[in-house]
Design a protein around this motif. Structure first.
Motif, PDB file in Angstrom:
ATOM      1  N   PRO A   1      -2.111 -33.801  -2.406  1.00 41.63           N
ATOM      2  CA  PRO A   1      -1.319 -34.847  -3.066  1.00 41.63           C
ATOM      3  C   PRO A   1      -1.079 -34.596  -4.549  1.00 41.63           C
ATOM      4  CG  PRO A   1      -3.578 -35.581  -2.915  1.00 41.63           C
ATOM      5  CD  PRO A   1      -3.523 -34.213  -2.253  1.00 41.63           C
ATOM      6  N   THR A   2      -1.610 -33.483  -5.067  1.00 42.11           N
ATOM      7  CA  THR A   2      -1.523 -33.258  -6.512  1.00 42.11           C
ATOM      8  C   THR A   2      -0.090 -33.127  -7.003  1.00 42.11           C
ATOM      9  OG1 THR A   2      -3.666 -32.173  -6.385  1.00 42.11           O
ATOM     10  CG2 THR A   2      -2.420 -31.864  -8.410  1.00 42.11           C
ATOM     11  N   LEU A   3       0.790 -32.485  -6.230  1.00 45.89           N
ATOM     12  CA  LEU A   3       2.155 -32.297  -6.718  1.00 45.89           C
ATOM     13  C   LEU A   3       2.887 -33.625  -6.915  1.00 45.89           C
ATOM     14  CD1 LEU A   3       3.391 -29.123  -4.799  1.00 45.89           C
ATOM     15  CD2 LEU A   3       2.544 -29.303  -7.154  1.00 45.89           C
ATOM     16  N   SER A   4       2.760 -34.543  -5.967  1.00 47.87           N
ATOM     17  CA  SER A   4       3.449 -35.829  -6.145  1.00 47.87           C
ATOM     18  C   SER A   4       2.850 -36.594  -7.323  1.00 47.87           C
ATOM     19  CB  SER A   4       3.417 -36.662  -4.865  1.00 47.87           C
ATOM     20  OG  SER A   4       2.106 -36.947  -4.473  1.00 47.87           O
ATOM     21  N   LYS A   5       1.537 -36.499  -7.508  1.00 50.81           N
ATOM     22  CA  LYS A   5       0.904 -37.154  -8.659  1.00 50.81           C
ATOM     23  C   LYS A   5       1.387 -36.524  -9.970  1.00 50.81           C
ATOM     24  CE  LYS A   5      -3.248 -38.551  -6.177  1.00 50.81           C
ATOM     25  NZ  LYS A   5      -4.701 -38.346  -6.016  1.00 50.81           N
ATOM     26  N   LEU A   6       1.566 -35.207  -9.976  1.00 48.71           N
ATOM     27  CA  LEU A   6       2.081 -34.512 -11.157  1.00 48.71           C
ATOM     28  C   LEU A   6       3.490 -34.992 -11.487  1.00 48.71           C
ATOM     29  CD1 LEU A   6       1.901 -32.232 -13.307  1.00 48.71           C
ATOM     30  CD2 LEU A   6       2.893 -30.715 -11.562  1.00 48.71           C
ATOM     31  N   ILE A   7       4.346 -35.050 -10.493  1.00 44.62           N
ATOM     32  CA  ILE A   7       5.733 -35.481 -10.711  1.00 44.62           C
ATOM     33  C   ILE A   7       5.761 -36.891 -11.294  1.00 44.62           C
ATOM     34  CG2 ILE A   7       7.895 -36.089  -9.532  1.00 44.62           C
ATOM     35  CD1 ILE A   7       7.060 -33.795  -7.475  1.00 44.62           C
ATOM     36  N   LEU A   8       5.002 -37.790 -10.697  1.00 46.04           N
ATOM     37  CA  LEU A   8       4.963 -39.171 -11.179  1.00 46.04           C
ATOM     38  C   LEU A   8       4.398 -39.245 -12.595  1.00 46.04           C
ATOM     39  CD1 LEU A   8       3.800 -40.834  -7.864  1.00 46.04           C
ATOM     40  CD2 LEU A   8       6.012 -41.196  -8.987  1.00 46.04           C
ATOM     41  N   THR A   9       3.357 -38.487 -12.874  1.00 50.59           N
ATOM     42  CA  THR A   9       2.765 -38.469 -14.211  1.00 50.59           C
ATOM     43  C   THR A   9       3.784 -37.988 -15.236  1.00 50.59           C
ATOM     44  OG1 THR A   9       0.544 -38.122 -13.327  1.00 50.59           O
ATOM     45  CG2 THR A   9       0.909 -37.472 -15.619  1.00 50.59           C
ATOM     46  N   LEU A  10       4.496 -36.919 -14.915  1.00 48.47           N
ATOM     47  CA  LEU A  10       5.487 -36.379 -15.845  1.00 48.47           C
ATOM     48  C   LEU A  10       6.631 -37.359 -16.096  1.00 48.47           C
ATOM     49  CD1 LEU A  10       5.610 -32.700 -14.572  1.00 48.47           C
ATOM     50  CD2 LEU A  10       4.672 -33.496 -16.767  1.00 48.47           C
ATOM     51  N   MET A  11       6.915 -38.198 -15.112  1.00 44.69           N
ATOM     52  CA  MET A  11       7.980 -39.198 -15.260  1.00 44.69           C
ATOM     53  C   MET A  11       7.475 -40.470 -15.949  1.00 44.69           C
ATOM     54  SD  MET A  11       9.875 -38.683 -11.552  1.00 44.69           S
ATOM     55  CE  MET A  11       9.994 -40.423 -11.386  1.00 44.69           C
TER      56      MET A  11
END
Length: 160
Positions: free
Chosen positions: A110-120
Motif C-alpha cells: 500500500p506504500t505507493l498509494s500512501k505516497l501519492i496521497l502524501t505528495l498531494m
C-alpha cells in the motif's frame, strides 16, 4: 519533477510455480502483457525518463525491465522502494533524485498509494485504489524540505 509512480504488474502468488517467498514472486504472462502495454502507451506519448527506479523484488524489477525496453531509459534498483520501507523511505528516494526532471518508480502497495496521497497533501488514510500495473503521474515541486504535488494522470491497465 515529473514523477511516474507505477505499481508492479500481476505476479504469481507464493506457492505457485515453486515460489517460496514474497520477494521471489515473478510476473505472470498476463503481468508481462500489462507491463508491455503500459510501456507501449508511454512510448506513444513520447515519455522520456531520466531514470526508472524500482524495488529489488523480482516482480517490480521485471515490470521495470519491460517498461525500460520501451522507453530506453536507465534502470536502478533501490532498496528503499521495497516492501520493507514506508512512505518516508520513498520520500528519501525522491530527495536523492531531486535534481532530475523526469523520474519513474516501480514499487508496491500500500506504500505507493500512501505516497501519492502524501505528495498531494491528502491524508494517507484516505485510500486510493491503485491496481496492479496502474500508473499515477504527478508534477512535484520541492518547497524547502517538503515535496508537494499535483496529480496529472491516474491510469489502470483497463484504461490503456
Amino acid at each position: 519533477m515529473k514523477l511516474y509512480v507505477i505499481r508492479h504488474a500481476t505476479a504469481h502468488d507464493v506457492g505457485e510455480k515453486g515460489i517460496l517467498t514474497d520477494e521471489a514472486r515473478f510476473l505472470t504472462d498476463a503481468g508481462k502483457k500489462e507491463a508491455s502495454q503500459l510501456g507501449a502507451y508511454l512510448k506513444s506519448k513520447s515519455v522520456k525518463l531520466e531514470l526508472l527506479a524500482h524495488s529489488p523484488l523480482v516482480r517490480a524489477a521485471e515490470t521495470a525491465q519491460i517498461l525500460a525496453e520501451h522507453l530506453h531509459c536507465e534502470l536502478r534498483t533501490i532498496e528503499k522502494l521495497s516492501t520493507e520501507h514506508d512512505v518516508d523511505g520513498h520520500l528519501d528516494v525522491l530527495n536523492q533524485l531531486k535534481f532530475m526532471d523526469r523520474v519513474g518508480i516501480v514499487g508496491h502497495q500500500p506504500t505507493l498509494s500512501k505516497l501519492i496521497l502524501t505528495l498531494m497533501g491528502a491524508s494517507p488514510r484516505a485510500g486510493l485504489k491503485f491496481t496492479k500495473c496502474a500508473m499515477a503521474v504527478l508534477n512535484l515541486e520541492r518547497l524547502g524540505s517538503t515535496w508537494t504535488g499535483q496529480l496529472v494522470t491516474l491510469l489502470s491497465p483497463a484504461d490503456l
